[in-house]
Design a protein around this motif. Structure first.
Motif, PDB file in Angstrom:
ATOM      1  N   LEU A 186      32.076  81.248  70.246  1.00 35.92           N
ATOM      2  CA  LEU A 186      30.817  80.845  70.869  1.00 35.92           C
ATOM      3  C   LEU A 186      30.177  79.646  70.188  1.00 35.92           C
ATOM      4  N   LEU A 187      30.392  79.510  68.880  1.00 32.93           N
ATOM      5  CA  LEU A 187      29.736  78.403  68.180  1.00 32.93           C
ATOM      6  C   LEU A 187      30.299  77.066  68.652  1.00 32.93           C
ATOM      7  N   LEU A 188      31.615  76.991  68.700  1.00 32.94           N
ATOM      8  CA  LEU A 188      32.244  75.755  69.150  1.00 32.94           C
ATOM      9  C   LEU A 188      31.869  75.480  70.605  1.00 32.94           C
ATOM     10  N   LEU A 189      31.833  76.557  71.382  1.00 31.45           N
ATOM     11  CA  LEU A 189      31.407  76.419  72.772  1.00 31.45           C
ATOM     12  C   LEU A 189      30.004  75.841  72.835  1.00 31.45           C
ATOM     13  N   PHE A 190      29.157  76.335  71.961  1.00 27.76           N
ATOM     14  CA  PHE A 190      27.766  75.873  71.964  1.00 27.76           C
ATOM     15  C   PHE A 190      27.681  74.405  71.543  1.00 27.76           C
ATOM     16  N   ILE A 191      28.554  73.996  70.622  1.00 24.74           N
ATOM     17  CA  ILE A 191      28.553  72.591  70.209  1.00 24.74           C
ATOM     18  C   ILE A 191      28.911  71.704  71.400  1.00 24.74           C
ATOM     19  N   GLY A 192      29.971  72.091  72.113  1.00 23.45           N
ATOM     20  CA  GLY A 192      30.336  71.339  73.320  1.00 23.45           C
ATOM     21  C   GLY A 192      29.199  71.335  74.332  1.00 23.45           C
ATOM     22  N   TRP A 193      28.589  72.464  74.485  1.00 22.38           N
ATOM     23  CA  TRP A 193      27.449  72.687  75.376  1.00 22.38           C
ATOM     24  C   TRP A 193      26.317  71.706  75.075  1.00 22.38           C
ATOM     25  N   GLU A 194      26.017  71.538  73.788  1.00 19.83           N
ATOM     26  CA  GLU A 194      24.918  70.657  73.393  1.00 19.83           C
ATOM     27  C   GLU A 194      25.302  69.186  73.500  1.00 19.83           C
ATOM     28  N   ILE A 195      26.566  68.878  73.205  1.00 22.31           N
ATOM     29  CA  ILE A 195      27.007  67.484  73.391  1.00 22.31           C
ATOM     30  C   ILE A 195      26.800  67.102  74.857  1.00 22.31           C
ATOM     31  N   MET A 196      27.178  68.035  75.748  1.00 23.06           N
ATOM     32  CA  MET A 196      27.007  67.758  77.165  1.00 23.06           C
ATOM     33  C   MET A 196      25.534  67.630  77.517  1.00 23.06           C
TER      34      MET A 196
END
Lengths: 759, 499
Positions: A186-196
């Motif tokens: 989830l953390l990496l997902l969240f990083i991608g999420w925030e970059i977007m």
């Protein structure tokens, strides 16, 4: 890690490198920037397809996903306690790897064409002109200047000025989306999420100096960007709370360790939420699920946080296609499909949990709610925006009733045909804008507020831009769920069939929404393409270049065929022909608990066919059979009366938020925090101290003048006699420094003695 | 002592970097003698590349031998301790030395002086010895070798009043504190009759437990050492020299003093305080250091806010950074994480601060001054330079995913692990304050209009430094685990094989 697993890591890399290269090296050169960006995304597409074909040929991918993880953040003295991050390809990710790079590649190619021409109005401030960005020059020479109703000086600005930067930003965005897709936690997902999230903000407000003369109520790109960012931020914070809670509860954020771990799921299920009476039926897993779902509500623009998405249409159209249709808004749905075991904590095929009821309720409501708004919009992109919200509502509702495979299926087909529709609409707008330029040269005059996106300024475009028209028709039919030959039919039908079997109420709502969807799609096609041109701009519209047509044709192909992977095995003729519903079997294996296959039933199938066709028929009767003439009002206005006004104004949701949230916040910030706390209390205290000190200083002035200054003056005079070159060193300051240091030492001795002996 | 013959290698390996630096020193002086003024760039290249070669050789030899029982532990009659901590800090010092040499190449005046590079090499040698010193004699010798060289480097611009002032102030302040430091060392020797730091703890413990006079005497020795270390790492209230010296010294020297000198001082501080003070005393010095840490970071950050000169601002920032690092020293009695966090933090700080000073060098080469206002509109003048500065500033303020974030994360984690949660909270609050003045510079670079349009020249040497440090900052942040494991090994090595 073997080569294939390493490849998974490499998937997000090329666009990231493209972002850096364009930003640092090629930003002055538009052509080179285009080449770098397109090459990068095609490279990623190649990587993704390699991984994808390997994934679908792997037996039991669900049990043994491709995974490559490494120790990232050490959290203690041993490696075991470290936080691992990794990339993983399980069936769900494989689906993402099919359609994300596909749509992204198409949109990149399309962007190189779309961003090559165009102008918009911008304000000139105080003689400075525009910000001069190194290597990127705006061209506003040779255009007339006008003064708008607010008295601003406006010029036509070359919209292509920052093309290199545009390519860099969408490359970064694609990288974020792919990172999110391959993340195994989830953390990496969240990083991608925030970059977007950031890229979305930057791209919506890409034409940040654009203004709309004589349309004072229309939101400008800059504010639309801010609005999108702030709205999703609210949701992201709630989601982050969910992530933090999940981590503190389970000690891991890895999808596999939580979702594929019966003990963990059982723990999440069996512990009741701390006893607040109203929430006593919720489990910890259910509450965490709700918090995570809040993130999806923001990202996927579900009610009540949907208002940012229609305004996000202020961004360049490729951005709308990619971010606000195909990928980023899908990320919210992807996340809740990914987190399905947590959202459905306590659900074992029967008895919806409160969390699922909320998810299904919000999804279904949003699907209907925004479909009604779409019916009354004039702007070609606004219709598509509300339609996107509505379709995302379908997927969310599907997750809420446990049909996450159907949600994933619709996620995939929708991304393809919605990207197609958005690019088609961009092509239409582009053509009309060009038509306007042409007609302008031929001596036709346009009002300053001529809107190239208003469907009532179009009409008759079928003959002018045939490629766009045909592909748009295919996309539109897919969106409406035209039976058998479109992808949207199969995926929407699967959701409806699931809803029919498990949650009749949801089925009714979604069915009405489906009718409206078919209707407004036909309305849009009719207004845009049918009949005779209603303005000179539409009359002189021309088909645009191949970079914009090619992606349309490719996506149209997939908009027809992509649905055949998910045909129910008992469907007459086709089911046998196409195999045993490969999509369902493939994605269903992603989780520990395999979903049951729904028995085939004719009732929902026939209902959904009838609904779709009747919607299309009504639309055809009103808008295609008797196309609107120039200046004619929307026939719907007479039909619906005041309801039309309500719909056209989007139920006044923006006004409501303005009144209920924005104004009170502004008031609070201005009056309470600034004037009361900051100026009143804090400054007041400071002033009080300052005055007191001043008063004391005044009282001590005599003492100061005679005793202290007197002594100091003598010292200064004594030192002043020393040689000039030593002035700086011998000013007494080093001695002062040392004196303070020694005083510090003595103080430490004092402290030490006190703690040692006098405690 | 040398009753049995020791194999040659066992003598050479523990002081390999020093031997290498000595050879390099002679080479530099020879090169200086035989090159004409126009080709003086060679000097910096030779020094920098030489140091990198020494660093790599030392790393290569070190990783194969540092856990070998016949090499590890104290060496050279107890003067030096050859362990992972020494290896890690020597690596930092040599990197800092090499990068400083590269920066110096294009720094006005100093870049063409053979003496400058010679003295830089000697200073590096002293700092390298500090990282490994294990005997009171060696401690003092190493500290003075480094310090005296640094005084000269700071005052190297003879025609600049600011520079000569900086050198002289640094020297006066250093001399006074060195006196106190030496007095403390001599007290330790007087009390115990021992000079090896690993033999002091037992007798000091007895003395401290004995009577009040004994306890007081030990306390005085402790405080005197603290003054010396306080000066070296620039902790309040022994920090006054910092802003003046940082501002006045040639920028390359400032970069070196703020990184290599601070890192080596922390290595020595950790080693000495861990070894010398018995458990009974630990409570007191940790309390004192905790207080110093709080005052140091708070004062440093508050004073940095009001600075107009970028070098002065970074001076106060470096005081604050020393304050954060002291948190790790405080935690080291309770957990290995403390020492590891100090090592990690210093490693990232060396790279980060050198990047910042390199950007400053480039800009002041064009403008001739070091005002923050010179950075106005930098994003439009040179984007790569802006990017490097942003990397450095965000890393200093501790923004993920850069190295500085993980540095602070590990420091605060160590504090929490050791039971100093309040210290971690104060650290976090300070980091927020610090964000203000670091981001102010970013704002100036992006928002403020630039009047100055003179081109900024990024010479190959500057570019090399920016690439090395920039990639390092990113690498230590994005992939922190290997570095942290190294730091943990280093931390465990100082207690693991104590004789």
């Amino acid at each position: 890690m073997d080569t294939l697993e390493l490849l998974v890591w490499l998937i997000p890399l090329p666009p990231l490198l493209a972002f850096l290269i364009i930003l640092l090296v090629t930003r002055g050169n538009k052509l080179l920037s285009d080449i770098v960006a397109v090459a990068a995304i095609l490279g990623t597409w190649g990587l993704s397809l390699t991984v994808f074909f390997n994934a679908i040929s792997t037996e039991h991918l669900g049990e043994h996903p491709l995974r490559a993880a490494f120790t990232w953040l050490p959290l203690g003295e041993s490696v075991e306690t470290s936080f691992q991050i990794g990339a993983m390809v399980d069936p769900l990710t494989a689906v993402m790897l099919f359609f994300v790079p596909l749509t992204a590649s198409m949109i990149f190619i399309y962007s190189t064409g779309y961003m090559a021409t165009g102008h918009y109005w911008t304000e000139i401030k105080g003689g400075h002109g525009h910000d001069d960005h190194a290597g990127e020059e705006g061209d506003d020479h040779g255009h007339e200047m006008v003064v708008d109703s607010a008295g601003r000086n406006l010029v036509r600005f070359d919209a292509t000025a920052w093309k290199a930067r545009f390519m860099a930003l969408i490359a970064l965005f694609a990288s974020g989306m792919l990172l999110l897709s391959v993340a195994d936690n989830l953390l990496l997902l969240f990083i991608g999420w925030e970059i977007m999230g950031f890229c979305s903000y930057a791209l919506i407000g890409f034409w940040h100096n654009r203004v709309y003369p004589n349309q004072p109520k229309r939101i400008t790109p800059m504010f639309a960007g801010i609005k999108a960012f702030m709205t999703t931020r609210v949701a992201d914070v709630i989601m982050l709370l969910g992530i933090a809670w999940l981590y503190s509860y389970t000690g891991t954020l890895s999808f596999r360790e939580i979702m594929y771990n019966e003990a963990m799921l059982h723990a999440l299920e069996s512990s009741a939420f701390p006893n607040i009476v109203a929430l006593s039926t919720l489990t910890v897993g259910g509450v965490i699920g709700l918090l995570l779902f809040a993130g999806a509500v923001g990202k996927s623009a579900q009610f009540p946080l949907h208002t940012w998405l229609p305004d996000a249409m202020e961004g360049p159209t490729p951005v709308s296609a990619m971010i606000h249709a195909a990928t980023m808004v899908s990320a919210g749905v992807y996340m809740i499909i990914r987190m399905y075991p947590i959202i459905s904590t306590g659900f074992h095929g029967h008895g919806f949990t409160p969390t699922m009821q909320i998810v299904a309720g919000i999804g279904a409501f949003t699907a209907l709610f925004s479909a009604t708004i779409a019916v009354a919009q004039r702007d070609i992109k606004k219709v598509l925006a509300y339609s996107t919200i509505s379709q995302l509502g379908y997927m969310v509702a599907a997750v809420g009733i446990g049909a996450y495979v159907a949600a994933a299926f619709h996620l995939m087909t929708h991304a393809i045909f919605k990207a197609l529709l958005f690019m088609g609409s961009g092509s239409v707008i582009h053509a009309v804008e060009h038509g306007e330029e042409h007609a302008h040269h031929h001596g036709h005059h346009f009002p300053i507020d001529f809107d190239a996106q208003d469907m009532f300024n179009m009409g008759g475009l079928w003959k002018r831009i045939p490629v766009t028209a045909w592909t748009f028709l295919i996309g539109g039919l897919a969106l409406s769920g035209f039976p058998l030959v479109t992808a949207g039919f199969w995926s929407k039908d699967e959701i409806l069939a699931d809803a029919f079997a498990h949650a009749p109420a949801v089925f009714v709502v979604l069915a009405i929404a489906a009718f409206l969807t078919a209707f407004y799609t036909m309305r849009q096609i009719g207004l845009t393409f049918a009949g005779e041109p209603r303005t000179h701009a539409a009359e002189e519209a021309t088909q645009t270049d191949w970079r914009m047509n090619l992606p349309l044709i490719i996506l149209a192909f997939f908009a027809i065929t992509a649905g055949f992977v998910g045909v129910h095995q008992d469907f007459p003729v086709l089911g046998r022909l196409l195999g045993e519903n490969p999509f369902h079997h493939f994605v269903g294996g992603a989780l520990l608990e395999h979903p049951e296959t729904l028995a085939f039933s004719f009732t929902p199938l026939i209902l959904s066919i009838v609904i779709a066709l009747s919607g299309l028929l009504v639309g055809w009767l009103i808008y295609v059979r008797k196309p609107l003439a120039a200046g004619q009002e929307d026939p719907l206005k007479k039909l619906l009366g005041p309801i039309h006004t309500l719909l056209e104004n989007k139920y006044y949701m923006d006004e409501l938020y303005d009144w209920a949230v924005i104004r009170p916040s502004m008031w609070f910030a201005e009056k309470f925090v600034y004037l009361f706390i900051d100026r009143g209390i804090i400054d007041g205290i400071l002033h009080f101290i300052a005055r007191s000190v001043e008063w004391m200083a005044f009282r001590n002035k005599d003492f100061d003048t005679h005793v202290i200054n007197g002594g100091a003056d003598q010292v200064v005079e004594g030192i002043g006699g020393l040689s000039d070159s030593f002035k700086y060193v011998q000013s007494g300051r080093v001695q002062q420094y040392l004196a303070v240091a020694v005083a510090g030492l003595l103080m430490l001795v004092g402290v030490f003695v006190w703690t040692l002996f006098l405690r | 002592m040398f009753t049995e013959s020791i194999p040659f290698l066992q003598v050479v390996v523990p002081i390999l970097p020093e031997i290498g630096l000595l050879i390099l020193l002679l080479t530099v002086l020879l090169v200086d003698l035989f090159t004409r003024l126009v080709r003086k760039r060679t000097l910096g290249v030779v020094t920098g590349v030489g140091m990198i070669v020494i660093m790599l050789a030392n790393l290569f030899v070190g990783f194969s031998l540092v856990n070998d029982a016949s090499y590890a532990g104290t060496a050279l009659g107890g003067m030096i301790r050859y362990d992972m901590l020494a290896l890690m800090f020597r690596t930092m010092v040599l990197i800092a030395g090499a990068l400083t040499a590269f920066i110096s190449i294009d720094t006005p005046v100093v870049g063409k002086q053979g003496e400058y590079f010679g003295i830089l090499t000697v200073a590096t040698m002293g700092l390298s010895l500090m990282s490994a010193a294990a005997d009171l004699m060696m401690v003092f010798l190493a500290v003075e070798t480094a310090s005296i060289s640094l005084y000269i480097l700071a005052g190297f611009l003879r025609d600049s009043k600011l520079s000569t002032e900086a050198g002289l102030k640094y020297y006066l302040f250093g001399a006074a504190t060195a006196g106190l430091f030496l007095y403390g060392l001599s007290l330790l020797f007087g009390f115990t009759g021992e000079t090896n730091i690993y033999n002091l703890a037992a007798p000091l413990g007895e003395m401290f437990a004995g009577d009040d006079t004994g306890a007081f005497a030990v306390a005085v020795a402790l405080l005197l050492l603290l003054v010396g270390f306080g000066f070296k790492v620039a902790a309040v209230p022994f920090h006054f020299w910092t802003p003046d010296v940082y501002q006045g010294a040639p920028t390359s020297t400032t970069a070196f003093i703020s990184t290599a000198s601070k890192a080596a001082s922390f290595a020595l501080l950790v080693r000495v305080f861990d070894a010398v003070w018995p458990v009974e005393v630990a409570v007191y010095w940790t309390g004192l250091l905790a207080a110093m840490a709080v005052i140091t970071m708070t004062l440093g950050n508050l004073l940095a806010i009001v600075q107009k000169n970028i070098k002065r601002m970074l001076a106060y920032s470096s005081i604050a950074q020393a304050g954060y690092t002291l948190i790790g020293v405080v935690a080291l009695t309770e957990t290995d994480l403390g020492t590891a966090a100090v090592a990690f933090y210093m490693f990232m700080y060396v790279l980060t601060n050198i990047a910042a000073f390199t950007v400053i060098s480039v800009i002041s080469n064009t403008t001739g001054t070091d005002e923050i206002a010179d950075f106005a509109g930098l994003s439009r003048r040179s984007f790569p330079l802006t990017l490097a500065m942003i990397l450095a500033l965000l890393s200093l303020s501790g923004v993920p995913p850069l190295a500085g974030f993980f540095g602070k994360f590990f420091l605060f984690a160590a504090a929490v692990d050791a039971g100093y949660t309040w210290l971690a909270i104060i650290g976090v609050l300070n980091a927020i304050v610090a964000l203000y003045y670091y981001l102010t510079v970013v704002k100036v670079m992006f928002v403020d209009p630039n009047e100055d349009t003179r081109p900024l020249v990024i010479t190959p040497a500057f570019a090399a430094v920016l690439w090395i440090s920039g990639v390092g900052i990113l690498l230590m942040g994005v992939i922190a685990a290997p570095w942290w494991n190294w730091a943990l090994n280093a931390a465990q090595s100082i207690t693991a094989m104590a004789p």
